[in-house]
Design an enzyme around this catalytic site. Structure first.
Site, PDB file in Angstrom:
ATOM      1  N   ASN A 130      -6.972  46.880  12.700  1.00  0.00           N
ATOM      2  CA  ASN A 130      -7.636  47.331  11.466  1.00  0.00           C
ATOM      3  C   ASN A 130      -9.156  47.162  11.476  1.00  0.00           C
ATOM      4  O   ASN A 130      -9.857  47.976  10.889  1.00  0.00           O
ATOM      5  CB  ASN A 130      -7.004  46.679  10.231  1.00  0.00           C
ATOM      6  CG  ASN A 130      -7.144  45.195  10.222  1.00  0.00           C
ATOM      7  OD1 ASN A 130      -7.170  44.555  11.268  1.00  0.00           O
ATOM      8  ND2 ASN A 130      -7.253  44.620   9.052  1.00  0.00           N
ATOM      9  N   GLU A 228      -5.204  34.205  11.698  1.00  0.00           N
ATOM     10  CA  GLU A 228      -5.660  34.966  10.522  1.00  0.00           C
ATOM     11  C   GLU A 228      -4.606  36.027  10.282  1.00  0.00           C
ATOM     12  O   GLU A 228      -4.464  36.949  11.086  1.00  0.00           O
ATOM     13  CB  GLU A 228      -7.025  35.613  10.790  1.00  0.00           C
ATOM     14  CG  GLU A 228      -8.147  34.626  11.047  1.00  0.00           C
ATOM     15  CD  GLU A 228      -8.570  33.839   9.815  1.00  0.00           C
ATOM     16  OE1 GLU A 228      -8.021  34.092   8.724  1.00  0.00           O
ATOM     17  OE2 GLU A 228      -9.429  32.960   9.956  1.00  0.00           O
ATOM     18  N   CYS A 262      -6.950  42.997   5.507  1.00  0.00           N
ATOM     19  CA  CYS A 262      -6.192  41.800   5.132  1.00  0.00           C
ATOM     20  C   CYS A 262      -6.682  41.234   3.809  1.00  0.00           C
ATOM     21  O   CYS A 262      -5.952  40.531   3.134  1.00  0.00           O
ATOM     22  CB  CYS A 262      -6.300  40.767   6.235  1.00  0.00           C
ATOM     23  SG  CYS A 262      -7.998  40.485   6.728  1.00  0.00           S
TER      24      CYS A 262
HETATM   25  P1  NAD Z   1       0.297  42.768  14.854  1.00  0.00           P
HETATM   26  O1  NAD Z   1       0.670  41.384  14.527  1.00  0.00           O
HETATM   27  O2  NAD Z   1       1.367  43.760  15.071  1.00  0.00           O
HETATM   28  O3  NAD Z   1      -0.605  42.825  16.173  1.00  0.00           O
HETATM   29  C1  NAD Z   1      -1.808  42.082  16.301  1.00  0.00           C
HETATM   30  C2  NAD Z   1      -2.119  41.884  17.759  1.00  0.00           C
HETATM   31  O4  NAD Z   1      -1.102  41.057  18.346  1.00  0.00           O
HETATM   32  C3  NAD Z   1      -2.134  43.161  18.593  1.00  0.00           C
HETATM   33  O5  NAD Z   1      -3.142  43.084  19.569  1.00  0.00           O
HETATM   34  C4  NAD Z   1      -0.760  43.146  19.249  1.00  0.00           C
HETATM   35  O6  NAD Z   1      -0.728  43.871  20.455  1.00  0.00           O
HETATM   36  C5  NAD Z   1      -0.567  41.659  19.501  1.00  0.00           C
HETATM   37  N1  NAD Z   1       0.828  41.228  19.641  1.00  0.00           N
HETATM   38  C6  NAD Z   1       1.937  41.817  19.142  1.00  0.00           C
HETATM   39  N2  NAD Z   1       3.048  41.119  19.508  1.00  0.00           N
HETATM   40  C7  NAD Z   1       2.617  40.065  20.246  1.00  0.00           C
HETATM   41  C8  NAD Z   1       3.272  38.975  20.881  1.00  0.00           C
HETATM   42  N3  NAD Z   1       4.591  38.841  20.860  1.00  0.00           N
HETATM   43  N4  NAD Z   1       2.516  38.063  21.539  1.00  0.00           N
HETATM   44  C9  NAD Z   1       1.166  38.174  21.578  1.00  0.00           C
HETATM   45  N5  NAD Z   1       0.499  39.195  20.986  1.00  0.00           N
HETATM   46  C10 NAD Z   1       1.201  40.126  20.326  1.00  0.00           C
HETATM   47  O7  NAD Z   1      -0.711  43.220  13.674  1.00  0.00           O
HETATM   48  P2  NAD Z   1      -1.377  44.635  13.425  1.00  0.00           P
HETATM   49  O8  NAD Z   1      -0.331  45.546  12.913  1.00  0.00           O
HETATM   50  O9  NAD Z   1      -2.183  45.042  14.619  1.00  0.00           O
HETATM   51  O10 NAD Z   1      -2.438  44.273  12.272  1.00  0.00           O
HETATM   52  C11 NAD Z   1      -2.113  44.276  10.931  1.00  0.00           C
HETATM   53  C12 NAD Z   1      -1.912  42.871  10.408  1.00  0.00           C
HETATM   54  O11 NAD Z   1      -3.030  42.041  10.697  1.00  0.00           O
HETATM   55  C13 NAD Z   1      -1.758  42.797   8.899  1.00  0.00           C
HETATM   56  O12 NAD Z   1      -0.696  41.972   8.533  1.00  0.00           O
HETATM   57  C14 NAD Z   1      -3.074  42.192   8.435  1.00  0.00           C
HETATM   58  O13 NAD Z   1      -3.034  41.557   7.199  1.00  0.00           O
HETATM   59  C15 NAD Z   1      -3.406  41.296   9.548  1.00  0.00           C
HETATM   60  N6  NAD Z   1      -4.830  40.980   9.540  1.00  0.00           N
HETATM   61  C16 NAD Z   1      -5.253  39.752   9.136  1.00  0.00           C
HETATM   62  C17 NAD Z   1      -6.606  39.448   9.094  1.00  0.00           C
HETATM   63  C18 NAD Z   1      -7.108  38.102   8.655  1.00  0.00           C
HETATM   64  O14 NAD Z   1      -8.244  37.782   8.943  1.00  0.00           O
HETATM   65  N7  NAD Z   1      -6.318  37.303   7.987  1.00  0.00           N
HETATM   66  C19 NAD Z   1      -7.536  40.387   9.504  1.00  0.00           C
HETATM   67  C20 NAD Z   1      -7.071  41.634   9.910  1.00  0.00           C
HETATM   68  C21 NAD Z   1      -5.699  41.901   9.935  1.00  0.00           C
END
Ligand code: NAD
Length: 452
Positions: A130, A228, A262
């Site tokens: 995002n 996060e 987020c």
């Molecule tokens: P996601 O959890 O699907 O993926 C995030 C990252 O993790 C990607 O690079 C993905 O390839 C990797 N990943 C996936 N499975 C993994 C595993 N088993 N082991 C290690 N890495 C793995 O999230 P998304 O769909 O890319 O992003 C959206 C989410 O992120 C939303 O829930 C949002 O709220 C959250 N977010 C939080 C913040 C914050 O600062 N709190 C900021 C931005 C986004």
């Protein structure tokens, strides 16, 4: 394996990139481990100088990085320029850190007691789709400033700006192996970046579901984690607020980045006595939001990131709960109109779950205690806003809401110089500001006997 990178505004392929596998991840971790001793030994002022040079190179490529993000992520050009500028600013801010990683001298008997802030070693930074640039920067910049080496994995959907930043790091003179970026699948490359024994810390931003799994995996090996995660933040509007301003600003608090934020204030709580008036004022603000080609200077909102994300978002929108919607382009691309839903009980799925799209739910409340209760009735706790002209109320509610980042009479969440992170299931640890360095260092205590 090759991977198509898609422009979400057109659904067309921008480019095709190679996807790394487990062996590539292991080789990169090996290079990061090999680069670590020399990097931590670089004199603090020189490490700071290299970070400032990196900031200058990012600044010189700001427009290129911004255009790349518009194409890869569908971010509006205005936002994308801010995001590239944020990487530059975070680099500049933490370029002062190497020379300010102070320890303490603690009075003890029989000698001198000193503390040092030591780097951890190899750090994995795992980034969601995002906000590809800022979230990458919030992880890798303080990590390398503190003397660690970093392997960073962007999300599968949005690898292009992170890959470019790694090239710019080398151009700026950062030694090989200090910052590496590899594009690969989360479950494959990301998984190895969590479990590899040489990795000492995982800095993860993404879904609560994946974050929970990573925290469990990190327990084996007692690896440090910063998480996060998701959010379902409340925008609390009291009857004594500047209602016109609160309504005019509310769309920007939730529909920025098409709601894929987020910190999105996706639950609007409005005091019952002004509920109808607030909705009357909100409607034109939502309808007038300019949802159009993100490359246009006028664009205020672009598309969603993928067809899949559009399906997920749409699954929350029950037609009989829609109060009003804005407009969006038809045709190719993953467009969704800004949508306002009415909640009744606070038990609705759209009120409780993170939607991560341009959908906001509105619910009335009775008094201050009711507002705090409803705002806290969630497992998340990342962000939020309070609209009131009563200073005492603003402070009472700010102290009462269980969330990491609050703004009063505004929707700002993130400044590179102030701490950012979540309460409850929104995360663990703090990024940005002075606090981030704590997450990338260990405190070492050394006693020196001064007796004969
Ligand atoms: P996601 O959890 O699907 O993926 C995030 C990252 O993790 C990607 O690079 C993905 O390839 C990797 N990943 C996936 N499975 C993994 C595993 N088993 N082991 C290690 N890495 C793995 O999230 P998304 O769909 O890319 O992003 C959206 C989410 O992120 C939303 O829930 C949002 O709220 C959250 N977010 C939080 C913040 C914050 O600062 N709190 C900021 C931005 C986004």
């Amino acid at each position: 394996m090759r991977h198509d990178v898609i422009n979400p505004a057109t659904a067309g392929v921008i480019t095709t990139i190679p996807l790394a596998g487990v062996e590539d991840a292991e080789a990169a971790i090996g290079r990061a481990a090999a680069a670590y001793p020399a990097w931590r030994a670089v004199a603090p002022a020189d490490r700071g100088r290299l970070l400032r040079r990196f900031a200058e190179v990012v600044d010189a490529h700001l427009e290129e990085l911004a255009q790349l993000e518009v194409a890869n992520s569908g971010h509006t050009i205005g936002n994308a320029r801010w995001e590239a500028g944020n990487v530059r600013d975070v680099l500049t801010y933490y370029s002062a850190a190497p020379e300010r990683l102070f320890g303490r001298q603690i009075p003890v008997a029989g000698g001198i007691d000193l503390t040092f802030r030591e780097p951890l070693g190899v750090v994995s930074v795992i980034v969601p789709w995002n906000f590809p640039m800022p979230i990458a920067g919030w992880g890798f910049v303080p990590a390398i400033a503190a003397g660690n080496t970093v392997l960073l994995k962007p999300a599968e959907l949005t690898p292009l700006t992170a890959l470019r930043l790694a090239e710019l790091a080398l151009e700026a003179g950062l030694p090989e192996g200090v910052l590496q970026v590899i594009a690969g699948r989360g479950s494959v490359v990301g998984g190895r970046m969590v479990t590899h024994p040489a990795v000492r810390k995982i800095c993860f931003t993404g879904s609560t579901e994946v974050g929970t799994r990573i925290m469990a995996q990190a327990a084996t090996g007692v690896k440090r984690v910063t998480l996060e995660l998701g959010g379902k933040s409340a925008n609390v509007v009291f009857a004594d607020a500047d209602l016109a301003k609160a309504a005019a600003q509310a769309p920007y608090g939730v529909f920025d980045n098409a709601g894929q934020d987020c910190c999105a204030r996706s639950r609007i709580l409005v005091q019952r006595t002004v509920y109808d008036r607030f909705l009357e004022l909100l409607e034109p603000a939502v309808r007038n939001l300019r949802v159009t080609d993100p490359a246009s200077e006028q664009s205020e909102m672009g598309p969603l990131i993928s067809a899949r994300q559009r399906e997920v978002v749409d699954s929350f929108v029950e037609p009989d709960r829609v109060a009003f919607q804005g407009s969006c382009p038809s045709g190719p691309g993953f467009w969704y109109p800004p949508t306002v839903l009415l909640a009744e009980t606070g038990e609705e799925r759209h009120w409780r779950e993170e939607i991560f799209g341009p959908v906001v739910s509105v619910l009335p409340f009775d008094d201050e205690a009711d507002a705090i209760r409803l705002a806290n009735d969630t497992e998340y706790g990342l962000s939020g806003s309070i609209w009131t002209t009563n200073l005492g109320r603003a402070l009472r509610v700010a102290r009462g809401v269980e969330t990491g980042n609050l703004s009063v009479n505004s929707h700002s969440s993130v400044r590179y110089s102030t701490p950012f992170g979540g309460f409850k299931q929104s995360g663990l640890g703090r990024e940005l500001g002075p606090d981030a360095l704590d997450s990338f260092t260990e405190v070492k205590n050394v006693f020196i006997a001064t007796g004969e």
